[in-house]
Design a protein around this motif. Structure first.
Motif, PDB file in Angstrom:
ATOM      1  N   PHE A  41     -21.327 -31.925 -21.451  1.00 24.13           N
ATOM      2  CA  PHE A  41     -21.986 -32.403 -20.239  1.00 24.13           C
ATOM      3  C   PHE A  41     -23.096 -31.426 -19.823  1.00 24.13           C
ATOM      4  O   PHE A  41     -24.211 -31.840 -19.466  1.00 24.13           O
ATOM      5  N   VAL A  42     -22.807 -30.134 -19.890  1.00 22.53           N
ATOM      6  CA  VAL A  42     -23.796 -29.119 -19.490  1.00 22.53           C
ATOM      7  C   VAL A  42     -25.019 -29.171 -20.413  1.00 22.53           C
ATOM      8  O   VAL A  42     -26.149 -28.937 -19.965  1.00 22.53           O
ATOM      9  N   GLN A  43     -24.797 -29.485 -21.681  1.00 24.35           N
ATOM     10  CA  GLN A  43     -25.925 -29.605 -22.611  1.00 24.35           C
ATOM     11  C   GLN A  43     -26.921 -30.653 -22.124  1.00 24.35           C
ATOM     12  O   GLN A  43     -28.134 -30.436 -22.128  1.00 24.35           O
ATOM     13  N   GLY A  44     -26.401 -31.794 -21.683  1.00 25.87           N
ATOM     14  CA  GLY A  44     -27.274 -32.854 -21.183  1.00 25.87           C
ATOM     15  C   GLY A  44     -27.923 -32.468 -19.865  1.00 25.87           C
ATOM     16  O   GLY A  44     -29.110 -32.726 -19.629  1.00 25.87           O
ATOM     17  N   LEU A  45     -27.144 -31.821 -19.016  1.00 23.97           N
ATOM     18  CA  LEU A  45     -27.646 -31.376 -17.714  1.00 23.97           C
ATOM     19  C   LEU A  45     -28.814 -30.403 -17.900  1.00 23.97           C
ATOM     20  O   LEU A  45     -29.871 -30.537 -17.265  1.00 23.97           O
ATOM     21  N   GLU A  69     -38.686 -23.446 -14.091  1.00 24.22           N
ATOM     22  CA  GLU A  69     -39.915 -23.157 -13.330  1.00 24.22           C
ATOM     23  C   GLU A  69     -39.731 -22.227 -12.131  1.00 24.22           C
ATOM     24  O   GLU A  69     -40.127 -21.084 -12.148  1.00 24.22           O
ATOM     25  N   ASP A  70     -39.091 -22.769 -11.067  1.00 24.12           N
ATOM     26  CA  ASP A  70     -39.042 -22.010  -9.817  1.00 24.12           C
ATOM     27  C   ASP A  70     -37.636 -21.555  -9.463  1.00 24.12           C
ATOM     28  O   ASP A  70     -37.384 -21.044  -8.399  1.00 24.12           O
ATOM     29  N   LYS A  71     -36.681 -21.797 -10.348  1.00 26.63           N
ATOM     30  CA  LYS A  71     -35.317 -21.363 -10.037  1.00 26.63           C
ATOM     31  C   LYS A  71     -34.554 -21.006 -11.311  1.00 26.63           C
ATOM     32  O   LYS A  71     -35.076 -21.125 -12.414  1.00 26.63           O
ATOM     33  N   ASN A  72     -33.336 -20.570 -11.107  1.00 35.02           N
ATOM     34  CA  ASN A  72     -32.498 -20.230 -12.252  1.00 35.02           C
ATOM     35  C   ASN A  72     -31.366 -21.227 -12.395  1.00 35.02           C
ATOM     36  O   ASN A  72     -30.876 -21.789 -11.414  1.00 35.02           O
ATOM     37  N   PHE A  73     -30.966 -21.421 -13.620  1.00 36.83           N
ATOM     38  CA  PHE A  73     -29.794 -22.238 -13.927  1.00 36.83           C
ATOM     39  C   PHE A  73     -28.749 -21.305 -14.515  1.00 36.83           C
ATOM     40  O   PHE A  73     -29.025 -20.591 -15.480  1.00 36.83           O
ATOM     41  N   TYR A  74     -27.577 -21.297 -13.893  1.00 38.33           N
ATOM     42  CA  TYR A  74     -26.502 -20.425 -14.364  1.00 38.33           C
ATOM     43  C   TYR A  74     -25.382 -21.280 -14.942  1.00 38.33           C
ATOM     44  O   TYR A  74     -24.899 -22.209 -14.293  1.00 38.33           O
ATOM     45  N   HIS A  75     -24.989 -20.967 -16.162  1.00 38.88           N
ATOM     46  CA  HIS A  75     -23.863 -21.652 -16.801  1.00 38.88           C
ATOM     47  C   HIS A  75     -22.714 -20.648 -16.892  1.00 38.88           C
ATOM     48  O   HIS A  75     -22.823 -19.635 -17.575  1.00 38.88           O
ATOM     49  N   VAL A  76     -21.641 -20.956 -16.175  1.00 41.45           N
ATOM     50  CA  VAL A  76     -20.516 -20.019 -16.059  1.00 41.45           C
ATOM     51  C   VAL A  76     -19.280 -20.646 -16.711  1.00 41.45           C
ATOM     52  O   VAL A  76     -18.998 -21.828 -16.510  1.00 41.45           O
ATOM     53  N   ASP A  77     -18.574 -19.859 -17.519  1.00 42.74           N
ATOM     54  CA  ASP A  77     -17.329 -20.335 -18.131  1.00 42.74           C
ATOM     55  C   ASP A  77     -16.239 -19.300 -17.864  1.00 42.74           C
ATOM     56  O   ASP A  77     -16.279 -18.187 -18.397  1.00 42.74           O
ATOM     57  N   LEU A  78     -15.288 -19.670 -17.024  1.00 45.04           N
ATOM     58  CA  LEU A  78     -14.273 -18.703 -16.572  1.00 45.04           C
ATOM     59  C   LEU A  78     -12.986 -18.777 -17.380  1.00 45.04           C
ATOM     60  O   LEU A  78     -11.967 -18.213 -16.984  1.00 45.04           O
ATOM     61  N   TYR A  79     -13.026 -19.464 -18.507  1.00 48.55           N
ATOM     62  CA  TYR A  79     -11.804 -19.679 -19.303  1.00 48.55           C
ATOM     63  C   TYR A  79     -11.047 -18.384 -19.559  1.00 48.55           C
ATOM     64  O   TYR A  79      -9.834 -18.331 -19.465  1.00 48.55           O
ATOM     65  N   ARG A  80     -11.784 -17.324 -19.879  1.00 49.29           N
ATOM     66  CA  ARG A  80     -11.114 -16.102 -20.312  1.00 49.29           C
ATOM     67  C   ARG A  80     -10.760 -15.138 -19.186  1.00 49.29           C
ATOM     68  O   ARG A  80     -10.178 -14.091 -19.443  1.00 49.29           O
ATOM     69  N   ILE A  81     -11.132 -15.470 -17.959  1.00 45.16           N
ATOM     70  CA  ILE A  81     -10.783 -14.501 -16.904  1.00 45.16           C
ATOM     71  C   ILE A  81      -9.357 -14.737 -16.408  1.00 45.16           C
ATOM     72  O   ILE A  81      -8.807 -15.827 -16.526  1.00 45.16           O
ATOM     73  N   ILE A 102     -29.125 -23.326  -9.456  1.00 38.79           N
ATOM     74  CA  ILE A 102     -28.141 -24.310  -9.883  1.00 38.79           C
ATOM     75  C   ILE A 102     -27.064 -23.560 -10.668  1.00 38.79           C
ATOM     76  O   ILE A 102     -27.367 -22.854 -11.629  1.00 38.79           O
ATOM     77  N   VAL A 103     -25.827 -23.695 -10.211  1.00 38.88           N
ATOM     78  CA  VAL A 103     -24.722 -22.970 -10.833  1.00 38.88           C
ATOM     79  C   VAL A 103     -23.679 -23.975 -11.305  1.00 38.88           C
ATOM     80  O   VAL A 103     -23.117 -24.711 -10.496  1.00 38.88           O
ATOM     81  N   VAL A 104     -23.450 -24.018 -12.606  1.00 35.52           N
ATOM     82  CA  VAL A 104     -22.452 -24.934 -13.145  1.00 35.52           C
ATOM     83  C   VAL A 104     -21.294 -24.098 -13.678  1.00 35.52           C
ATOM     84  O   VAL A 104     -21.497 -23.170 -14.465  1.00 35.52           O
TER      85      VAL A 104
END
Ligand code: ADP
Ligand code: MG
Length: 137
Positions: A41-45, A69-81, A102-104
């Motif tokens: 899903f994140v790939q498409g996003l 362009e004007d912002k950051n996109f953060y992809h977070v995966d907490l599986y291992r924490i 944008i934080v996913v």
């Protein structure tokens, strides 16, 4: 609540792509077991946000940052924490407060108590074969 059943990975990517069009900023939480389609899903996003880089799951490094362009996109995966302490030092709290970013987050339940109330929750479920159920507001 909307419930959608996708029957191949491209359909799940398309849902992510479509969401990107209406996403101004904020936190998107993706719940669901391994293999249920969150990263797909994140790939498409990311593609919908205009990111051309290939999205690799940040499982081992927890967070990847992509510049748009004007912002950051953060992809977070907490599986291992293990718990909330493990995200100290990532700056995630500040990042989640920044409405322009944008934080996913995959496996958001690991930091349940740190999540902002204002967020979008999406629930993924493995049905069988290539079928996945995706539920959201
Ligand atoms: P997660 O991030 O939830 O662990 P991934 O997106 O990494 O899951 O993995 C999902 C796997 O299932 C991928 O290999 C993808 O190609 C495959 N797949 C098959 N059908 C679908 C579908 N309908 N939606 C999403 N992924 C699917
Ligand atoms: Mg994943």
């Amino acid at each position: 609540m909307k419930k959608i059943i996708t029957t191949n990975f491209e359909e799940t990517q398309q849902l992510g792509f479509d969401l990107a069009k209406s996403l101004k900023g904020g936190v998107v939480c993706l719940y669901g077991d391994l293999g249920s389609g969150k990263t797909t899903f994140v790939q498409g996003l990311a593609r919908g946000l205009g990111i051309e880089k290939r999205i690799i799951s940040p499982t081992f490094i927890i967070m990847r940052t992509y510049e748009i362009e004007d912002k950051n996109f953060y992809h977070v995966d907490l599986y291992r924490i293990e718990n909330e302490k493990d995200v100290e030092g990532l700056g995630l709290l500040e990042i989640m407060k920044d409405d322009a970013s944008i934080v996913v987050i995959e496996w958001p339940e690991k930091i349940e108590n740190l999540l902002p109330e204002k967020r979008k929750d999406i629930f993924f479920k493995y049905l069988d074969g290539d079928r996945r159920e995706i539920v959201f507001e």
